[in-house]
Scaffold this active site. Structure first.
Site, PDB file in Angstrom:
ATOM      1  N   GLY A  30       0.793  -1.222   0.000  1.00  0.00           N
ATOM      2  CA  GLY A  30       0.000   0.000   0.000  1.00  0.00           C
ATOM      3  C   GLY A  30       0.824   1.269   0.000  1.00  0.00           C
ATOM      4  CD  GLU A  33       0.115   9.138  -3.767  1.00  0.00           C
ATOM      5  OE1 GLU A  33      -1.133   8.960  -3.798  1.00  0.00           O
ATOM      6  OE2 GLU A  33       0.672   9.898  -2.963  1.00  0.00           O
ATOM      7  CG  ASP A  44       4.556  12.499  -3.241  1.00  0.00           C
ATOM      8  OD1 ASP A  44       3.520  13.038  -2.837  1.00  0.00           O
ATOM      9  OD2 ASP A  44       5.459  12.096  -2.479  1.00  0.00           O
ATOM     10  CE  LYS A  48       5.833  14.122   0.119  1.00  0.00           C
ATOM     11  NZ  LYS A  48       6.339  12.814   0.581  1.00  0.00           N
ATOM     12  N   GLY A 145       3.054   4.744   3.706  1.00  0.00           N
ATOM     13  CA  GLY A 145       2.109   3.853   4.353  1.00  0.00           C
ATOM     14  C   GLY A 145       0.925   4.602   4.933  1.00  0.00           C
TER      15      GLY A 145
END
Length: 270
Positions: A30, A33, A44, A48, A145
Site C-alpha cells: 500500500g 499512489e 510527489d 514537496k 504507508g
C-alpha cells in the site's frame, strides 16, 4: 522526500531484487499512489520540494521550474556498483538560491553510504537544511504507508479544530516573491553506466566523446560480460557541469558502440 522510493531503493540493495519485483512489493504494502508514477516518477517528491523551497526562500511556489527525474532507470546493477564505491542511490531533491536564480531539482543521486542520507533506510523521509548561522539541520521521519499519512492529515485537522492559525509559508502568501528559475549549473562528479559492444576501440570512442565534452575521467571499470557481444562499463567523472554531461549523453549513442542507452547519476557529497 518520498518514502516509497526510499523503500524501493533500499529493498533492492538489501534483498538483491530487481526494480520490478520491489515495485510490486511496494504496491502490495500500500505504499504506492493510485497512479504509481506520482511516486516513482519523482512527481510527489517534487511537489514537496516546491513547497519547501517556498518556505525556505520566501518565494512563490513554482512547480513547473523543478527539474524532475524518477527512479525508473535505476537498476540492481547501479545499486551494486554504487555500493562497491561506498555510495547509495537516493531520490534527492535539492533547492538552492544562487545569483542566477532559484535552482530546484529532483533526481536519483549517489550519496556517501555513511552520510545521514546514505543511512536512511526503508519507507523513511529526510530533510537536510543548511543555514549560514545554524549549519546543517537534519530532520527524519516515517514517510510511506497508511499510518504516517493518516497521522499527518489528522494533525492538520486537530490544528484547525483548535483554532491554530499560522501562515502556511511562514508569512502571508501575498508577501511571497516570484523567484527567477535557474537550471542546475553547480559542477559535480557523475556516475555513468554504459553497455558497450565487446570489440576493439569501443572504450576509445567513449573516451573521445567525454574528452570532446571537456569531461575528465576519475575512474573506469569494466565488469564481466553480460553476453558474448556486450560488456558493462562504469565511468566516474571528476567534477563537471550538467551541460557537459548532457552533451556527452546525447553524443555517446552516435559512436555506434553502445548496446543500450547510457545511464548517468549525479554524485552529491552531502
Amino acid at each position: 522526500m518520498n518514502g516509497t522510493c526510499n523503500y524501493i531503493l533500499t529493498r533492492m540493495e538489501s534483498a538483491g531484487l530487481p526494480y520490478e519485483a520491489v515495485f510490486e512489493e511496494a504496491r502490495q504494502l500500500g505504499y504506492l499512489e493510485a497512479d504509481p508514477t506520482l511516486d516513482v516518477g519523482g512527481i510527489d517528491a517534487s511537489h514537496k520540494l516546491a513547497i519547501l523551497s517556498s518556505i525556505a526562500f520566501g518565494t512563490r511556489i513554482d512547480f513547473g521550474a523543478v527539474e524532475i527525474e524518477g527512479i525508473e532507470r535505476v537498476s540492481i546493477d547501479d545499486i551494486r556498483r554504487a555500493a562497491d564505491m561506498g555510495y547509495r542511490i537516493k531520490l534527492l531533491g535539492v533547492a538552492q538560491m544562487t545569483p542566477r536564480g532559484l535552482e530546484q531539482r529532483m533526481a536519483p543521486c549517489l550519496v556517501p553510504a555513511e552520510s545521514p542520507l546514505g543511512q536512511l533506510m526503508g519507507g523513511t523521509n529526510m530533510v537536510v537544511v543548511e543555514g549560514d548561522s545554524v549549519g546543517q539541520i537534519v530532520l527524519r521521519g516515517a514517510g510511506a504507508g497508511e499510518g504516517p499519512t493518516a497521522s499527518a492529515v489528522l494533525s492538520d485537522v486537530v490544528e484547525i479544530a483548535r483554532g491554530v492559525r499560522m501562515p502556511v509559508f511562514g508569512q502571508p502568501a501575498a508577501a511571497l516573491q516570484r523567484a527567477k528559475p535557474a537550471r542546475t549549473a553547480v559542477p559535480a562528479a557523475y556516475y555513468m553506466r554504459l553497455e558497450l559492444q565487446d570489440k576493439p576501440g569501443a572504450l576509445a570512442k567513449v573516451a573521445t566523446v567525454l574528452g570532446d565534452a571537456g569531461i575528465s575521467i576519475d575512474r573506469m571499470r569494466q565488469y564481466g560480460q553480460h553476453s558474448d557481444s556486450s560488456v558493462p562499463v562504469l565511468v566516474v567523472t571528476h567534477k563537471t557541469t550538467p551541460e557537459a554531461i548532457d552533451y556527452a549523453i546525447e553524443a555517446l549513442p552516435r559512436t555506434g558502440v553502445l548496446v543500450s542507452d547510457p545511464v548517468e547519476l549525479r554524485i552529491e557529497e552531502v
